[in-house]
Structure formats: structure tokens, C-alpha cells
Scaffold this motif. Structure first.
Motif, PDB file in Angstrom:
ATOM      1  N   ALA A 405     -10.436  40.755  29.262  1.00 46.94           N
ATOM      2  CA  ALA A 405     -11.445  40.367  30.251  1.00 46.94           C
ATOM      3  C   ALA A 405     -10.915  39.330  31.239  1.00 46.94           C
ATOM      4  O   ALA A 405     -11.338  39.290  32.401  1.00 46.94           O
ATOM      5  N   SER A 406      -9.963  38.509  30.805  1.00 45.44           N
ATOM      6  CA  SER A 406      -9.438  37.442  31.666  1.00 45.44           C
ATOM      7  C   SER A 406      -8.265  37.886  32.528  1.00 45.44           C
ATOM      8  O   SER A 406      -7.720  37.099  33.302  1.00 45.44           O
ATOM      9  N   HIS A 407      -7.837  39.143  32.395  1.00 47.08           N
ATOM     10  CA  HIS A 407      -6.724  39.671  33.188  1.00 47.08           C
ATOM     11  C   HIS A 407      -7.133  41.016  33.787  1.00 47.08           C
ATOM     12  O   HIS A 407      -6.587  42.070  33.440  1.00 47.08           O
ATOM     13  N   GLU A 408      -8.098  40.959  34.692  1.00 47.08           N
ATOM     14  CA  GLU A 408      -8.650  42.184  35.264  1.00 47.08           C
ATOM     15  C   GLU A 408      -7.653  42.948  36.124  1.00 47.08           C
ATOM     16  O   GLU A 408      -7.841  44.139  36.380  1.00 47.08           O
ATOM     17  N   ASN A 409      -6.592  42.276  36.560  1.00 55.19           N
ATOM     18  CA  ASN A 409      -5.609  42.942  37.420  1.00 55.19           C
ATOM     19  C   ASN A 409      -4.610  43.787  36.636  1.00 55.19           C
ATOM     20  O   ASN A 409      -3.769  44.467  37.231  1.00 55.19           O
ATOM     21  N   TYR A 410      -4.653  43.691  35.313  1.00 58.11           N
ATOM     22  CA  TYR A 410      -3.744  44.471  34.476  1.00 58.11           C
ATOM     23  C   TYR A 410      -4.486  45.649  33.850  1.00 58.11           C
ATOM     24  O   TYR A 410      -5.681  45.555  33.519  1.00 58.11           O
ATOM     25  N   LEU A 429       2.983  35.556  28.762  1.00 61.99           N
ATOM     26  CA  LEU A 429       3.761  36.567  29.474  1.00 61.99           C
ATOM     27  C   LEU A 429       2.948  37.153  30.626  1.00 61.99           C
ATOM     28  O   LEU A 429       3.443  37.308  31.744  1.00 61.99           O
ATOM     29  N   LEU A 430       1.692  37.470  30.353  1.00 62.02           N
ATOM     30  CA  LEU A 430       0.820  38.012  31.393  1.00 62.02           C
ATOM     31  C   LEU A 430       0.543  36.975  32.474  1.00 62.02           C
ATOM     32  O   LEU A 430       0.504  37.301  33.668  1.00 62.02           O
ATOM     33  N   GLU A 431       0.355  35.734  32.078  1.00 60.10           N
ATOM     34  CA  GLU A 431       0.078  34.672  33.048  1.00 60.10           C
ATOM     35  C   GLU A 431       1.244  34.490  34.012  1.00 60.10           C
ATOM     36  O   GLU A 431       1.063  34.298  35.214  1.00 60.10           O
TER      37      GLU A 431
END
Length: 510
Positions: A405-410, A429-431
Motif C-alpha cells: 500500500a505504501s509503494h503504489e508506483n511498484y 531496497l524499494l525506497e
């Protein structure tokens, strides 16, 4: 961190047993070194059926203590490593001429009650004509039962234990073999294949299928234990069915095979049991592939052919030699063999489910009186925030939902794949950003495997740190090999047509 001049314990072998011993010993304050001739988990420990289970079939050989111990450990591992384990349901049909329904019902009753269950439900009878699992089976009138065990990413469990050991001060060296060891009356002086040497007060021989050879050739022991080497082969096929159940299927020869949902798009079918003379002889034979296909086809509605096999692999179980017992009857429990007159022992047998208690037994021999600590300790990657009284499986699912939910661009499927591979390090890693796409993988994750998980080549990443070798096609595997500085010819041959991008990421049903 400086390297000690003398280690308290040197472990030869970086499979699950060696990794577990290294973690336990380092956590008790011992100075630990682990050396592995190849890749961590590169042999037996990455070639299992990927199950943490009590061993339902062991009950017919009256191995109640082993089953009870393994069932208790199933719960420990599901809680300690929720990113790489999860409860798995199994459907067990009954057929005429095989184990009768009353026997299966009695065995499952014992299986449900030999150890306390925290993460898995109990067993139940099901109607295959009405249950979704029956769609995959040819005989929908057979009696059947559903029971639960656990699934595990075996190779990643080795990595998690080595990461924890290293974080507690252990030296982990891969691609380095022990070539000679001499005890001078005080310490062992061990010569390594790269020309260096290490000194240690105690040696644990955890070389698995090579344990007898290491005991004789490296340690120079005449009391080396005799091993029984049993090859287990598996095939990976196109997905047999769309449900989440695995199948435990009886065979006319008394054996059973598993068909397990694997990497979302595939099924894992295994295993065989065939005695071999040397661990170097391990290879999934055409006869074993034919046996597994025939075993599956006795039950499933849509028969498989050789064209459906996309990959095969084999591992060697180093079992305790028990004269007069066949491969099925030979115990999967372990034995610790001390060597007379020197501070060293050799580990024989064991299974991935019980590696942690095996390690406790080893350290109880080396460091008598030291405190056991691993039973409630979370493994790296599984250290998600927990609410009071919350088990790891529930906490991980909640954490993963929040991460998505906190990484909607992925793509959520990419987040799931990373999280269910490396666990909590997926968040930073995602951040930071994943960087370039390397043949269907990402530069940031490849860098992570190289810098934090001892990966040195594309095979380490494609087949052990992940199973992306199944998904990204020959061109993708070649791109990963090139990233590691290998020639394109080093990439494995084409296994199957490359899957659409949408299917490359999700590995776990949630």
C-alpha cells in the motif's frame, strides 16, 4: 572486524546443518568460522522437496519421536521465518489396494496431536466430487483427506542462518575447501584451497554427502562413519492445477510422491529414492523422470508428458547406514559421531525441518552448559513488527499488505516477490529504487545478493537465492550472467518459453 587467531569452532560445510551450527554457536559467544567448498546450500540443502513437515509416512515405521520433534520444529520455523515459509495444505486420496482409509485416518489423528499446533489447522475428510481439489484428479469418488504441513524455501533458509551467524561475528567463506587438517594437541591447523589456513579448537564436519570423505581425507580419521547416499530427484512441470492444495499420492510400490504448487506457474513433483555410490554421481535420470511422471499420471485428470517437464534437479541425502533397511525405512534422524582422541565430530543425516535442534545437540557437545537461545529467535528477513501475542505468519502478511500500500508506483507482484525472498530488506531496497532491469531482475536486488548473501555467479542467484531461472527465459539468464561478468555461454540452456512479465513476480498465495 578483525579475525581471531584461533577460532573456537570451525565448521566444514555450508548446508543447512552447518549454517544452523554456525548461527547457534555464534549466538552463544563462540568464535566461529564456516567454510564451504561451493555455494551456501549448493547441494542437498537446495534440492529438497521444500517442506517443513513431521513426516507423515514415517509413522508407519514407528518413528514417533522423530515425527513429534519435527512437528514441533515446524511451528518454530513458520514463526521464525514467515517470509520464506508458510502453511501448506495437502490432499491425500485413498485407493483400493493401498493403505486403507482407517489407517490414514489414524495416522492423521496422531499427526494432529503429537505436537501442539499454532500455525496449521487440523486434518479433515473431504469429498473430491465437491471439493475444488478434486478437479485435478481423475478419480473423484475416492476417499480423501486434507491435512497441513509447511512449505519452505530451503536454500534461503541456509542464507538466513548464515546471515544471522555473520551478524553475530562468524566468518563465512564460500568457494573455499578444506584440504588438510592437523591437530597438534591443542588446536587444529586447517589448510584451505586458496592457500590460506585457519586454526580452531574444535571442528564440526557438516559436509553432508561428503562427510565420510572429509573425515577420512581431510581430518585423517580412521573412524570415519559410513554413509548411505540416497538420491532424491524432482521434476518441475507446467502447473497441474489452479488450487492451492498440494497432493500426497500413494503408489503401488508403497512409496508416495508429492505434487506441490511451485512458483505460481509450475508444479514440483518428487521425490525418488535411489542409492548411489558417490555424491558426484548425482543427476536426475531419465528413469526417475519417467517414474515421477507415471506416478503423477496414476492420479491426475490431465496426464503429463515429458514435454511438460521444464526443469529437473536431484540431491543426495547422507543417511545413517542401517544394514538390512531399504531406502524408505532408513531413518531421517541424525547421528553425531565424535572422533576418538581429537576435538571433532561428524554429523550424519538430519533433515531441514530439524536442523535447529540438531545444531543445539552439536553445541551442547562443544560448549557444555551454555544457554540455548534459538527456539524463539527470529531469522533475518522475518523480523517484521508484531503485535502482542501475534505469530510470525500473521505479522508478515500484515507487514506485506502495508508495504504494498505504501509503494503504489511498484507492481504489487514485484513487491511480493522481493518481500517473500529477502523479507524486511525489501523495504529499503524499494525506497532507494531498484535501478536497471537486468533480464527481468533488478540491479538493486542482484547487488543485494552479491554484497549481503555471498552470491558470486548467476547460478547462485537464478537457482538458489531466487528461482527466477524458471521465469526469465534464456535471454534473461544470459543478462544476469553478463552482469556477474560471465560469458553468455555460461547461461543455462533454454528451459521454456519466456513467461509474460505479469507472471514473473508472485510466488506465494496470500
Amino acid at each position: 572486524m578483525s579475525q581471531p587467531s584461533v577460532f573456537d569452532v570451525l565448521i566444514i560445510g555450508g548446508g543447512i546443518n552447518g549454517a544452523g551450527v554456525a548461527r547457534d554457536a555464534a549466538g552463544r559467544g563462540l568464535k566461529v568460522a564456516l567454510i564451504e567448498a561451493g555455494d551456501l546450500g549448493g547441494a542437498t540443502s537446495s534440492a529438497s522437496t521444500k517442506l517443513i513437515h513431521g513426516g507423515l509416512r514415517y509413522l508407519e515405521f514407528y518413528a514417533f519421536r522423530l515425527v513429534q520433534k519435527a512437528l514441533a520444529e515446524r511451528e518454530v520455523l513458520l514463526d521464525a521465518a514467515p517470509h520464506i515459509t508458510w502453511p501448506q495444505s495437502f490432499v491425500l486420496p485413498q485407493a483400493k489396494g493401498m493403505r486403507p482409509a482407517w489407517m490414514l485416518r489414524a495416522a492423521l489423528f496422531l499427526y494432529d496431536h503429537l505436537a501442539r499446533r499454532k500455525d496449521v489447522p487440523g486434518s479433515s475428510a473431504i469429498n473430491l466430487a465437491q471439493d475444488r481439489a478434486g478437479r485435478a484428479l481423475a478419480d473423484k469418488t475416492a476417499r480423501a483427506f486434507r491435512y497441513w504441513d509447511g512449505w519452505i524455501d530451503d536454500a534461503r533458509m541456509v542464507i538466513a542462518n548464515c546471515q544471522d551467524a555473520a551478524a553475530r561475528g562468524a566468518l563465512i567463506r564460500t568457494r573455499t575447501a578444506a584440504t588438510a587438517a592437523r591437530f597438534d594437541g591443542d588446536v587444529w591447523n586447517v589448510t584451505l584451497s586458496d592457500g590460506t589456513s585457519l586454526s580452531a579448537r574444535y571442528i564440526v564436519n557438516a559436509a553432508g554427502p561428503w562427510a565420510e570423505d572429509v573425515a577420512r581425507r581431510v581430518l585423517g580419521r580412521n573412524d570415519a562413519p559410513a554413509l548411505k547416499l540416497v538420491q532424491g530427484s524432482h521434476i518441475i512441470t507446467k502447473r497441474v492445477h489452479l488450487g492451492r492444495d498440494a497432493f500426497m499420492l500413494q503408489q503401488p510400490d508403497g512409496r508416495i510422491i508429492f505434487i506441490i504448487p511451485y512458483e505460481r506457474d509450475f508444479s514440483l513433483i518428487g521425490t525418488t529414492e535411489r542409492t548411489i555410490e558417490r555424491p558426484e554421481d548425482v543427476a536426475a535420470s531419465e528413469d526417475e523422470v519417467a517414474y515421477l511422471l507415471a506416478a503423477a499420471n496414476r492420479w491426475i485428470a490431465r496426464p503429463l508428458t515429458e514435454a511438460d517437464v521444464v526443469h529437473r534437479f536431484a540431491g543426495v541425502r547422507p543417511l545413517v547406514l542401517e544394514p538390512g533397511k531399504d531406502d524408505r525405512e532408513t531413518t531421517r534422524d541424525w547421528r553425531l559421531v565424535p572422533h576418538d582422541g581429537v576435538p571433532a565430530l561428524t554429523i550424519i543425516g538430519g533433515k531441514i525441518t530439524t536442523y535447529r535442534v540438531l545444531a543445539e545437540d552439536v553445541i551442547a557437545t562443544i560448549a557444555k552448559g551454555s544457554k540455548r537461545w534459538t527456539a524463539g529467535a527470529i531469522l533475518p528477513g522475518g523480523d517484521v513488527p508484531r503485535k502482542r501475542g501475534e505469530r510470525g505468519q500473521a505479522a508478515f502478511k500484515r507487514w506485506l499488505d502495508t508495504l504494498i500500500a505504501s509503494h503504489e508506483n511498484y507492481d504489487p507482484r514485484l513487491i511480493r516477490r522481493l518481500a517473500m525472498t529477502i523479507g524486511t530488506p525489501a523495504a529499503p531496497l524499494l525506497e532507494a529504487g531498484l535501478g536497471r532491469n537486468i533480464g527481468g531482475m533488478w540491479e538493486a536486488e542482484l547487488t543485494h545478493y552479491r554484497d549481503h548473501e555471498w552470491a558470486t555467479c548467476s547460478d547462485d542467484v537464478l537457482w538458489r537465492r531466487t528461482k527466477m531461472g524458471l521465469h526469465i527465459g534464456q535471454a534473461g539468464r544470459a543478462a544476469v550472467a553478463e552482469w556477474f561478468g560471465e560469458s553468455n555461454s555460461a547461461a543455462q540452456p533454454e528451459l521454456q518459453p519466456e513467461l509474460p512479465v505479469a507472471h514473473r513476480f508472485a510466488t506465494r498465495p496470500l
